[in-house]
Scaffold this motif. Sequence first.
Motif, PDB file in Angstrom:
ATOM      1  N   GLN A 383       0.821  -1.213   0.000  1.00  0.00           N
ATOM      2  CA  GLN A 383       0.000   0.000   0.000  1.00  0.00           C
ATOM      3  C   GLN A 383       0.855   1.264   0.000  1.00  0.00           C
ATOM      4  O   GLN A 383       0.516   2.259  -0.642  1.00  0.00           O
ATOM      5  N   ILE A 384       1.977   1.219   0.733  1.00  0.00           N
ATOM      6  CA  ILE A 384       2.869   2.387   0.804  1.00  0.00           C
ATOM      7  C   ILE A 384       3.485   2.684  -0.558  1.00  0.00           C
ATOM      8  O   ILE A 384       3.472   3.830  -1.030  1.00  0.00           O
ATOM      9  N   ILE A 385       4.025   1.657  -1.208  1.00  0.00           N
ATOM     10  CA  ILE A 385       4.742   1.871  -2.465  1.00  0.00           C
ATOM     11  C   ILE A 385       3.796   2.247  -3.600  1.00  0.00           C
ATOM     12  O   ILE A 385       4.125   3.073  -4.456  1.00  0.00           O
ATOM     13  N   GLU A 386       2.592   1.678  -3.610  1.00  0.00           N
ATOM     14  CA  GLU A 386       1.668   1.927  -4.715  1.00  0.00           C
ATOM     15  C   GLU A 386       0.856   3.210  -4.548  1.00  0.00           C
ATOM     16  O   GLU A 386       0.092   3.590  -5.437  1.00  0.00           O
ATOM     17  N   HIS A 420       3.382  -7.619   1.983  1.00  0.00           N
ATOM     18  CA  HIS A 420       2.180  -7.530   2.815  1.00  0.00           C
ATOM     19  C   HIS A 420       2.512  -7.310   4.289  1.00  0.00           C
ATOM     20  O   HIS A 420       1.620  -7.313   5.138  1.00  0.00           O
ATOM     21  N   ARG A 421       3.796  -7.126   4.589  1.00  0.00           N
ATOM     22  CA  ARG A 421       4.197  -6.808   5.959  1.00  0.00           C
ATOM     23  C   ARG A 421       4.128  -5.303   6.195  1.00  0.00           C
ATOM     24  O   ARG A 421       4.014  -4.520   5.255  1.00  0.00           O
ATOM     25  N   TYR A 422       4.265  -4.911   7.467  1.00  0.00           N
ATOM     26  CA  TYR A 422       4.175  -3.506   7.851  1.00  0.00           C
ATOM     27  C   TYR A 422       5.565  -2.954   8.179  1.00  0.00           C
ATOM     28  O   TYR A 422       6.492  -3.722   8.476  1.00  0.00           O
ATOM     29  N   PRO A 423       5.752  -1.610   8.117  1.00  0.00           N
ATOM     30  CA  PRO A 423       7.085  -1.023   8.329  1.00  0.00           C
ATOM     31  C   PRO A 423       7.785  -1.474   9.605  1.00  0.00           C
ATOM     32  O   PRO A 423       9.006  -1.639   9.614  1.00  0.00           O
TER      33      PRO A 423
END
Length: 529
Positions: A383-386, A420-423
């Motif tokens: 989600q962050i990159i897209e 699909h992992r989180y920061p």
Amino acid sequence: MREPLLAIDQLSIAFRQRGETRTVVSDLSLQIAAGETLALVGESGSGKSVTALSVLRLLPSPPVIWPTGDIRFHGQSLLNADEQTLRGIRGNRIAMIFQEPMVSLNPLHNLEKQLYEVLSLHRGMRREAARGEILDCLDRVGIRNAAGRLADYPHQLSGGERQRVMIAMALLTRPELLIADEPTTALDVSVQAQILQLLRELREELNMSMLFITHNLSIVRKLADNVAVMQNGRCVEQNRANALMNAPTHPYTRRLLDSEPTGDPIPLDPTLPPLLNVSDLRVAFPIRKGILRRVIDHNPVVKGLSFSLRPGETLGLVGESGSGKSTTGLALLRLITSQGNIEFDGQSLQGKSRRQLLPIRHRIQVVFQDPNSSLNPRLNVQQIIEEGLRVHQPSLSAAEREQTVIRVMGEVGLDADTRHRYPAEFSGGQRQRIAIARALILTPQLIILDEPTSSLDKTVQAQILALLKSLQQKHRLAYIFISHDLRVVRSLCHQVIVLRQGEVVEQGECQRVFAAPEQAYTRQLLALS
């Protein structure tokens, strides 16, 4: 034999989640005597910060558990201490400087309120008496015009200034043991030297001990008595600082010592026309006073900056914290108001509205200094990159966006299966790669890099620099590289601008400036690096 001030004995640290236990530190034993400094070094993810946080029991339990070993302070177990005992030790006898000052400082309170709170809670001081001590401490850590900055909020400070406030906050309590987790990461070399001298003076004055976590090996030489090197949660080498730095025995230690930035910038095509032309760039922040907060004056922070940049070229912006480096980057991104002319690919950006700038936004991207703050912790990596694709290329389907994310993650050296992992599940170096991927996915022509390697250990820093060079060569990217690490600037940049209090001190071709600096300030920076 005297009992050590702090003793970590056969300590193991693990995370227990969903019925599984993952050990992150194994059988660690360290000792720190009164008045002694132990440097804990190693790559990001090696277990340094987890160890430091365990000393004060600042990790949530569960999921964190300590299967074996103990941590003793003056012979008293901290792992088995009750909460009341820990409250008496935290901040009073053991203080900590955290790695991320923007996360650690309260964004809703000004500096005076946050610093006074420390003196009120831990030393019972009244506001009148505390103010003098606050000003003295801020002055000692290098905050210029400390009296005029007390009403400022954290967002009004530069990264280095926020770090200095964090250091002042920890030192106000005059602790017996100071745990410093990368305290000089965001500081330029001149302020770094000032802070190290301050820490040395306080160590002698208070007989204060330090657990100093760092990836900067030059600091270890200047400050530490002993060094412990960690790799994958284990201590692989431990010795007196001079002995370890001059004759390391473990291959991993030797690799750390050999990871200083080297090499030259990628070859530049001088025939290409400039991509970016900046002429007489000026930024001034309004000074407001009174109940109605009327503007009574302006504080100039960037004064008459001019340069041009070709495709595939890197410009280094260097100087002290607060010299206007990051402000310049924000002005070029049109995120703050400025005067002068900014021309990108033949188009003037000054005077354009947000709507008019939108078609240009994807061509100029930024990688911020602190990936912890710039990555949304509630979004996963996919989600962050897209996110930029959703804004600038809304016609793409979900499947097309995912395939683009997978491709870009491969380009920056990330495993696409982790998307699909989180920061929070990534190390500092991996988070910075995510930030670079987010900028790269929009195929920009110019990337502004604001201290992108300052929070990374030397081995990861070398990997990120190699990545930036390869991406620059592949995509003919232009970079504006904001940094206080002159070794990094020398290996990456074609031209350099030295800033001091918003003014250009020296400007020119990078190798020429480094080989024969004309100004005394530039020579001072090079001598301290």
